[in-house]
Design a protein around this motif. Structure first.
Motif, short mmCIF file in Angstrom:
data_model
loop_
_atom_site.label_atom_id
_atom_site.label_comp_id
_atom_site.label_asym_id
_atom_site.label_seq_id
_atom_site.Cartn_x
_atom_site.Cartn_y
_atom_site.Cartn_z
N PRO A 4 24.23 40.10 20.37
CA PRO A 4 25.28 39.47 21.19
C PRO A 4 24.79 39.15 22.59
CG PRO A 4 26.06 41.52 20.17
CD PRO A 4 24.61 41.42 19.88
N HIS A 5 23.92 40.04 23.10
CA HIS A 5 23.38 39.81 24.44
C HIS A 5 22.63 38.48 24.50
CE1 HIS A 5 20.69 40.03 27.83
NE2 HIS A 5 19.74 39.79 26.98
N CYS A 6 21.80 38.23 23.46
CA CYS A 6 20.98 37.02 23.48
C CYS A 6 21.84 35.77 23.28
CB CYS A 6 19.88 37.11 22.42
SG CYS A 6 18.66 38.37 22.87
N ASP A 48 4.77 35.82 28.06
CA ASP A 48 5.81 35.81 29.10
C ASP A 48 7.16 35.94 28.40
OD1 ASP A 48 6.91 35.58 31.63
OD2 ASP A 48 6.79 33.38 31.68
N ILE A 49 7.77 37.11 28.53
CA ILE A 49 9.03 37.39 27.84
C ILE A 49 10.19 37.09 28.81
CG2 ILE A 49 10.43 39.18 26.71
CD1 ILE A 49 7.63 40.60 26.19
N GLY A 50 11.11 36.24 28.39
CA GLY A 50 12.21 35.86 29.28
C GLY A 50 11.68 35.10 30.48
N GLY A 51 10.74 34.22 30.24
CA GLY A 51 10.03 33.55 31.33
C GLY A 51 10.80 32.46 32.04
N GLY A 52 12.01 32.17 31.58
CA GLY A 52 12.81 31.14 32.25
C GLY A 52 12.13 29.79 32.21
N VAL A 70 8.59 33.73 25.07
CA VAL A 70 9.73 34.06 24.21
C VAL A 70 10.96 34.17 25.10
CG1 VAL A 70 10.67 35.65 22.49
CG2 VAL A 70 8.19 35.46 22.79
N ASP A 71 11.99 33.41 24.79
CA ASP A 71 13.17 33.45 25.65
C ASP A 71 14.44 33.32 24.82
OD1 ASP A 71 13.33 32.82 29.02
OD2 ASP A 71 15.16 32.86 27.81
N ALA A 72 15.45 34.07 25.22
CA ALA A 72 16.74 34.03 24.52
C ALA A 72 17.48 32.72 24.81
CB ALA A 72 17.60 35.22 24.95
N HIS A 96 12.18 30.70 20.67
CA HIS A 96 13.56 30.97 21.09
C HIS A 96 14.08 32.18 20.34
CE1 HIS A 96 18.05 29.99 20.66
NE2 HIS A 96 17.86 30.59 21.82
N GLY A 97 14.57 33.20 21.07
CA GLY A 97 15.18 34.35 20.39
C GLY A 97 15.00 35.63 21.16
N ASP A 98 15.41 36.70 20.52
CA ASP A 98 15.33 38.05 21.10
C ASP A 98 13.93 38.60 20.84
OD1 ASP A 98 15.55 40.70 21.75
OD2 ASP A 98 17.17 41.14 20.35
N LEU A 114 7.51 40.56 32.23
CA LEU A 114 8.98 40.53 32.11
C LEU A 114 9.53 40.42 33.53
CD1 LEU A 114 8.11 43.19 29.93
CD2 LEU A 114 10.27 42.28 29.09
N ASP A 115 9.76 39.21 33.96
CA ASP A 115 10.21 38.95 35.33
C ASP A 115 11.74 38.85 35.35
OD1 ASP A 115 10.50 38.18 37.95
OD2 ASP A 115 9.38 36.30 37.77
N ARG A 116 12.40 39.89 35.83
CA ARG A 116 13.86 39.95 35.91
C ARG A 116 14.49 39.86 34.51
NH1 ARG A 116 15.98 35.90 40.21
NH2 ARG A 116 14.74 34.39 39.02
N VAL A 117 13.89 40.58 33.58
CA VAL A 117 14.37 40.56 32.19
C VAL A 117 14.91 41.93 31.76
CG1 VAL A 117 13.71 40.09 29.79
CG2 VAL A 117 12.71 38.74 31.64
N LEU A 118 14.25 43.02 32.20
CA LEU A 118 14.72 44.36 31.81
C LEU A 118 16.18 44.55 32.23
CD1 LEU A 118 11.68 46.62 32.89
CD2 LEU A 118 12.15 45.64 30.63
C1 LIG Z 1 17.51 36.45 34.95
S1 LIG Z 1 16.67 35.41 33.81
C2 LIG Z 1 15.04 35.42 34.53
C3 LIG Z 1 14.25 34.19 34.17
C4 LIG Z 1 12.87 34.13 34.82
N1 LIG Z 1 12.00 35.20 34.33
C5 LIG Z 1 13.00 34.20 36.31
O1 LIG Z 1 12.66 35.24 36.90
O2 LIG Z 1 13.46 33.20 36.90
C6 LIG Z 1 16.48 36.50 32.41
C7 LIG Z 1 15.75 35.82 31.27
O3 LIG Z 1 15.47 36.77 30.26
C8 LIG Z 1 15.78 36.19 29.00
N2 LIG Z 1 16.00 37.33 28.09
C9 LIG Z 1 16.81 38.38 28.28
N3 LIG Z 1 16.70 39.24 27.27
C10 LIG Z 1 15.79 38.71 26.41
C11 LIG Z 1 15.24 39.15 25.16
N4 LIG Z 1 15.62 40.29 24.58
N5 LIG Z 1 14.32 38.36 24.56
C12 LIG Z 1 13.92 37.20 25.13
N6 LIG Z 1 14.40 36.75 26.32
C13 LIG Z 1 15.33 37.50 26.95
C14 LIG Z 1 17.00 35.32 29.30
O4 LIG Z 1 17.22 34.34 28.32
C15 LIG Z 1 16.56 34.72 30.62
O5 LIG Z 1 15.70 33.62 30.44
#
Ligand SMILES: C[S@@+](CC[C@H](N)C(=O)[O-])C[C@H]1O[C@@H](n2cnc3c(N)ncnc32)[C@H](O)[C@@H]1O
Length: 206
Positions: A4-6, A48-52, A70-72, A96-98, A114-118
């Motif tokens: 649900p989060h993704c 780059d996970i959640g790389g925006g 990989v990005d949700a 695209h995905g979790d 993981l830049d601002r992803v945790l």
């Molecule tokens: C706050 S944004 C940060 C985007 C970018 N890293 C930045 O700093 O501008 C959080 C990102 O993490 C992704 N995200 C969050 N949980 C994720 C997961 N479990 N798997 C992949 N992407 C995830 C979101 O889709 C979003 O792109």
């Protein structure tokens, strides 16, 4: 069934947000915390996970032999892919995905970010364990400091998101738990830096 989060991340980070973020990146460059993370990491292949929209990917594009993103958010994936192609980088894969659901099919890379992803994911240990396992040399994360003002900020943000009908929520995960999980994965702390809001931690394999 997608997490649900993704699903809520995909709705929140829509094409309009992605275009705005890319335009901001072109105008101002990466944020201070992202610049600190990029500066502290070695170069090599990048996961780059959640790389925006791909600020870290652009910094690696000149030297990396391979980039996996990989990005949700489908919109972020599309914008980051198009931007890397525009820069002439063709050895990238954008999924695209979790990441926690997809990690078994993703190879290890020199550097994992993981830049601002945790702070956007409820299952801290699942995300840290799955991502550190993919880091051959370095793992770096930007996440909020554990302070009263970040807690207040996240509560206000979560309330605003709920009032707007979004299920997306932010989290302040314990710093000690992030450290313990990374060390349990065989990584050692290499550098710490911070802004008033963000911790920038990098780890390396001894
Ligand atoms: C706050 S944004 C940060 C985007 C970018 N890293 C930045 O700093 O501008 C959080 C990102 O993490 C992704 N995200 C969050 N949980 C994720 C997961 N479990 N798997 C992949 N992407 C995830 C979101 O889709 C979003 O792109």
């Amino acid at each position: 069934m997608p997490c649900p989060h993704c699903v809520s991340a995909d709705k929140l980070f829509d094409p309009r947000v992605a275009r705005r973020e890319l335009s901001r990146l072109h105008r101002r460059g990466p944020s201070a915390s992202t610049r600190m993370l990029i500066a502290a990491l070695p170069r090599g292949s990048l996961l780059d996970i959640g790389g925006g929209v791909g600020a870290i990917q652009h910094a690696f594009a000149a030297t990396a032999e391979r980039i996996t993103h990989v990005d949700a958010s489908q919109a972020y994936v599309a914008v980051a892919r198009a931007e890397l192609e525009r820069l002439g980088f063709t050895s990238s894969e954008h999924l695209h995905g979790d990441f926690v659901a997809l990690h078994a099919s993703i190879e290890a890379h020199t550097v994992v970010t993981l830049d601002r992803v945790l702070c956007c994911y409820p299952d801290l240990s699942g995300l840290v364990i799955a991502s550190t396992a993919k880091a051959q040399r370095a793992w770096g994360a930007v996440f909020p400091k554990e302070r009263w003002w970040t807690r207040v900020g996240v509560r206000v943000m979560n309330l605003v998101l709920r009032l707007r009908g979004s299920d997306y929520q932010g989290y302040i995960h314990p710093e000690a738990q992030i450290m313990a999980l990374a060390e349990a994965a065989g990584l050692r702390l290499k550098s710490t830096a911070s802004t008033w809001l963000w911790n920038v931690w990098t780890f390396q394999r001894p």
